[in-house]
Design a protein around this motif. Structure first.
Motif, short mmCIF file in Angstrom:
data_model
loop_
_atom_site.label_atom_id
_atom_site.label_comp_id
_atom_site.label_asym_id
_atom_site.label_seq_id
_atom_site.Cartn_x
_atom_site.Cartn_y
_atom_site.Cartn_z
N ASP A 105 2.12 -26.33 -31.54
CA ASP A 105 2.24 -26.24 -30.10
C ASP A 105 3.47 -25.44 -29.65
O ASP A 105 3.63 -25.16 -28.47
N LYS A 106 4.33 -25.08 -30.60
CA LYS A 106 5.54 -24.35 -30.27
C LYS A 106 5.22 -22.86 -30.15
O LYS A 106 5.13 -22.15 -31.15
N VAL A 133 -20.63 -19.75 -29.87
CA VAL A 133 -19.71 -20.01 -30.99
C VAL A 133 -18.27 -19.87 -30.52
O VAL A 133 -17.93 -18.98 -29.72
N CYS A 134 -17.42 -20.75 -31.03
CA CYS A 134 -15.99 -20.65 -30.73
C CYS A 134 -15.19 -20.84 -32.02
O CYS A 134 -15.59 -21.59 -32.92
N ILE A 135 -14.09 -20.12 -32.11
CA ILE A 135 -13.15 -20.25 -33.22
C ILE A 135 -11.76 -20.34 -32.63
O ILE A 135 -11.35 -19.48 -31.85
N ASP A 136 -11.05 -21.39 -32.99
CA ASP A 136 -9.72 -21.66 -32.47
C ASP A 136 -8.75 -21.63 -33.65
O ASP A 136 -8.90 -22.41 -34.59
N ILE A 137 -7.77 -20.72 -33.59
CA ILE A 137 -6.82 -20.56 -34.70
C ILE A 137 -5.41 -20.76 -34.15
O ILE A 137 -4.95 -19.99 -33.30
N ARG A 138 -4.74 -21.80 -34.64
CA ARG A 138 -3.38 -22.10 -34.20
C ARG A 138 -2.49 -22.16 -35.44
O ARG A 138 -2.68 -23.02 -36.30
#
Length: 271
Positions: free
Chosen positions: A48-49, A63-68
């Motif tokens: 989250d930083k 379709v969704c792709i979430d990259i953190r």
């Protein structure tokens, strides 16, 4: 009650699902980078930083792709040589699945995450997941009320806000900005909205489930290209990069494994 079928049934059902699930609003389709997150229901995670990493979210019609990725912590782990699954939670939080809009709420349904085991993705889980999403799209913990914030002169939405459906901004608030080009971990904010070389809604997406005929192991993959940015989730790997549309080639910018960063991949291997 649903009778779960064979592995072939799962693969066919997964492909058919994209034909019948309602698409998310057109303005939400694209690549987005999170500017900030504020939350009261849990302590912030390392990912989250914003100043230490990146949170990128690619959304196609379904379709969704979430990259953190907390790049600072990822580099430290690589230097220490302890980038094992037990330490990935310190710098990685990714998922791939589908998003469904219902009554103004976006419901994200992950089928694989950076912390899930590929070995657990069998045909029963796939079919059960599809049944759940079709019967009750709201049956997920990952739900958000999304609101357009700013659009350009052509009416293309450039930023949006997500708040908690019940608790509002006091419980959760995230601001996301459209990204048309990737320039690496130190993106210049002024380059976040350059003149679009391709339509921001120009999109390809795929989601697949199969069984390796030699090993019998299940394989799940999802991939999206929006404009000049593409992402993939496959074999436990999450990656996102810049696309050369003429050569159909992707240069990886961020990935769940540092070894992939900078690599060139044939986009047709993803999509």
């Amino acid at each position: 009650e649903t009778t779960l079928g064979s592995q072939g049934d799962a693969a066919q059902a997964l492909e058919a699902a994209l034909e019948v699930l309602p698409p998310v609003p057109a303005w939400l389709q694209g690549c987005w980078r999170r500017e900030y997150i504020q939350q009261s229901f849990r302590a912030p995670k390392a990912v989250d930083k914003a100043e230490e990493g990146v949170a990128l979210y690619l959304q196609g019609e379904h379709v969704c792709i979430d990259i953190r990725v907390n790049v600072v912590e990822q580099n430290h782990a690589a230097e220490r040589g302890d980038a094992a699954a037990s330490s990935e939670e310190d710098y990685l939080d990714c998922f791939a699945g589908v998003a469904i809009e219902a009554d103004g709420i976006i419901n994200w349904h992950p089928i694989i995450t950076s912390s899930s085991s590929v070995d657990l993705i069998d045909h029963s889980k796939v079919l059960s997941w599809l049944h759940q999403t079709s019967v009750d799209p709201t049956n997920t913990e990952d739900r958000g009320k999304v609101m357009e914030m700013r659009a350009d002169d052509a009416g293309v939405v450039e930023s949006w806000l997500e708040v908690d459906p019940e608790g509002g901004s006091e419980r959760l608030e995230e601001k996301w900005d459209r990204v048309l080009e990737l320039t690496g971990g130190d993106d210049d904010p002024e380059n976040s909205h350059p003149p679009p070389a391709v339509a921001p809604h120009d999109c390809e997406e795929t989601i697949k489930f199969s069984i390796d005929p030699n090993t019998g192991r299940p394989s799940f993959s999802a991939a999206i290209r929006v404009g000049r940015i593409a992402a993939i989730a496959a074999r436990g790997i999450f990656a996102v990069g810049s696309v050369d549309l003429e050569r159909r080639q992707v240069q990886v910018t961020f990935a769940s494994t540092q070894a992939m960063v900078g690599a060139y991949v044939n986009m047709d291997e993803w999509l």
